[in-house]
Design a protein around this motif. Structure first.
Motif, mmCIF file in Angstrom:
data_model
loop_
_atom_site.group_PDB
_atom_site.id
_atom_site.type_symbol
_atom_site.label_atom_id
_atom_site.label_comp_id
_atom_site.label_asym_id
_atom_site.label_seq_id
_atom_site.Cartn_x
_atom_site.Cartn_y
_atom_site.Cartn_z
ATOM 1 N N ASP A 83 47.139 22.691 39.138
ATOM 2 C CA ASP A 83 45.630 23.255 39.311
ATOM 3 C C ASP A 83 45.838 24.918 38.982
ATOM 4 O O ASP A 83 46.479 25.406 39.054
ATOM 5 N N PRO A 84 46.236 24.891 37.342
ATOM 6 C CA PRO A 84 46.038 25.916 36.822
ATOM 7 C C PRO A 84 45.503 27.616 36.972
ATOM 8 O O PRO A 84 44.026 27.266 35.852
ATOM 9 N N VAL A 85 45.713 28.017 37.802
ATOM 10 C CA VAL A 85 44.800 28.779 38.276
ATOM 11 C C VAL A 85 45.217 30.206 36.817
ATOM 12 O O VAL A 85 46.466 30.588 36.794
ATOM 13 N N MET A 86 44.502 30.572 35.754
ATOM 14 C CA MET A 86 44.756 31.225 34.899
ATOM 15 C C MET A 86 43.553 32.452 35.556
ATOM 16 O O MET A 86 43.921 33.791 34.683
ATOM 17 N N ILE A 87 42.099 32.630 35.626
ATOM 18 C CA ILE A 87 41.271 34.232 35.805
ATOM 19 C C ILE A 87 41.288 33.884 37.627
ATOM 20 O O ILE A 87 39.968 32.959 38.025
ATOM 21 N N ALA A 88 41.650 35.023 38.458
ATOM 22 C CA ALA A 88 40.706 35.164 39.616
ATOM 23 C C ALA A 88 38.686 35.336 39.362
ATOM 24 O O ALA A 88 38.610 35.854 38.283
ATOM 25 N N LYS A 89 38.309 34.878 40.253
ATOM 26 C CA LYS A 89 37.465 35.404 40.708
ATOM 27 C C LYS A 89 36.225 36.469 39.919
ATOM 28 O O LYS A 89 35.561 35.864 39.277
ATOM 29 N N GLY A 90 36.597 37.289 40.031
ATOM 30 C CA GLY A 90 36.454 38.510 40.098
ATOM 31 C C GLY A 90 36.789 38.508 38.121
ATOM 32 O O GLY A 90 36.426 40.016 37.736
ATOM 33 N N THR B 257 49.590 39.337 45.258
ATOM 34 C CA THR B 257 48.435 39.832 44.594
ATOM 35 C C THR B 257 48.030 40.562 45.348
ATOM 36 O O THR B 257 48.457 40.463 47.349
ATOM 37 N N ALA B 258 47.607 41.393 45.541
ATOM 38 C CA ALA B 258 47.056 42.772 45.970
ATOM 39 C C ALA B 258 45.650 42.673 46.032
ATOM 40 O O ALA B 258 45.348 42.719 44.835
ATOM 41 N N GLN B 259 44.602 41.799 46.744
ATOM 42 C CA GLN B 259 43.782 40.923 46.654
ATOM 43 C C GLN B 259 42.728 41.077 48.262
ATOM 44 O O GLN B 259 43.583 41.515 49.739
ATOM 45 N N ASN B 260 41.605 41.337 47.741
ATOM 46 C CA ASN B 260 40.674 41.253 48.924
ATOM 47 C C ASN B 260 39.307 40.598 48.331
ATOM 48 O O ASN B 260 39.506 39.855 47.360
ATOM 49 N N THR B 261 38.470 40.555 48.736
ATOM 50 C CA THR B 261 37.254 40.111 48.645
ATOM 51 C C THR B 261 36.882 40.429 47.461
ATOM 52 O O THR B 261 35.167 39.964 46.935
ATOM 53 N N LYS B 262 36.727 41.862 46.834
ATOM 54 C CA LYS B 262 36.278 42.540 46.025
ATOM 55 C C LYS B 262 37.080 42.043 44.976
ATOM 56 O O LYS B 262 36.188 42.485 43.255
ATOM 57 N N GLY B 263 38.408 41.758 44.188
ATOM 58 C CA GLY B 263 39.021 41.459 43.399
ATOM 59 C C GLY B 263 40.379 41.426 43.593
ATOM 60 O O GLY B 263 40.870 41.812 45.034
ATOM 61 N N VAL B 264 40.856 41.154 42.714
ATOM 62 C CA VAL B 264 42.522 41.546 42.532
ATOM 63 C C VAL B 264 42.959 42.389 42.235
ATOM 64 O O VAL B 264 42.327 43.226 40.907
ATOM 65 N N GLN B 265 43.628 43.556 42.534
ATOM 66 C CA GLN B 265 43.969 44.955 42.578
ATOM 67 C C GLN B 265 45.046 45.293 42.128
ATOM 68 O O GLN B 265 45.458 45.159 40.796
ATOM 69 N N GLN B 266 45.861 44.114 41.747
ATOM 70 C CA GLN B 266 47.555 43.976 41.464
ATOM 71 C C GLN B 266 47.891 42.470 41.502
ATOM 72 O O GLN B 266 48.125 41.988 42.257
#
Length: 137
Positions: A107-114, A44-53
């Motif tokens: 742990d089926p991670v489905m959606i990021a916090k953002g 992922t391209a990700q930071n504290t603001k969210g997942v960009q890609q």
């Protein structure tokens, strides 16, 4: 295994911001005095603001990571995280059956916090089919 540091594996996506995914799992393993290894399923391209890609890792490379770890480590526990899509879930399931690393926490991670989707909708049934125990009473 007496005197040896326990070894485990995280099978998940990366978080370039370091707050989730493989990076967070490895930090947790270290804090619990467990030697952590990793199998990357997605990036992922990700930071504290969210997942960009997000981008899946080629399935043949997932297979190579499993084989590499199985050849050299004595892994006795594992957990999953982001598995990306149906094909990647099936690849992980097939590899886990071939190279069992002991008990598996799914742990089926489905959606990021953002709100960014990290698992394609069609993959949910594949996770259920391959990883969830059918309990009988």
């Amino acid at each position: 295994m007496r005197g040896q540091v326990p070894q485990t594996v995280t099978i998940a996506g990366s978080d370039s911001g370091g707050g989730a995914g493989v990076q967070a799992d490895l930090k947790t393993f270290q804090a619990r005095e467990v030697f952590g290894t990793s199998i990357f399923v997605a990036l992922t391209a990700q930071n504290t603001k969210g997942v960009q890609q997000s981008l899946p890792v080629p399935r043949s490379f997932i297979e190579a990571q499993f084989a590499s770890l199985a050849d050299d480590f004595h892994i006795h526990a594992a957990k999953t995280g982001m598995l990306y899509d149906q094909e990647h879930v099936q690849t992980v399931a097939d590899c886990y059956q071939k190279h069992s690393f002991g008990p598996l926490t799914v742990d089926p991670v489905m959606i990021a916090k953002g709100g960014h989707s990290l698992l394609k909708e069609e993959a949910i049934q594949t996770i259920k089919k391959n990883f969830y125990l059918k309990l009988t009473y």
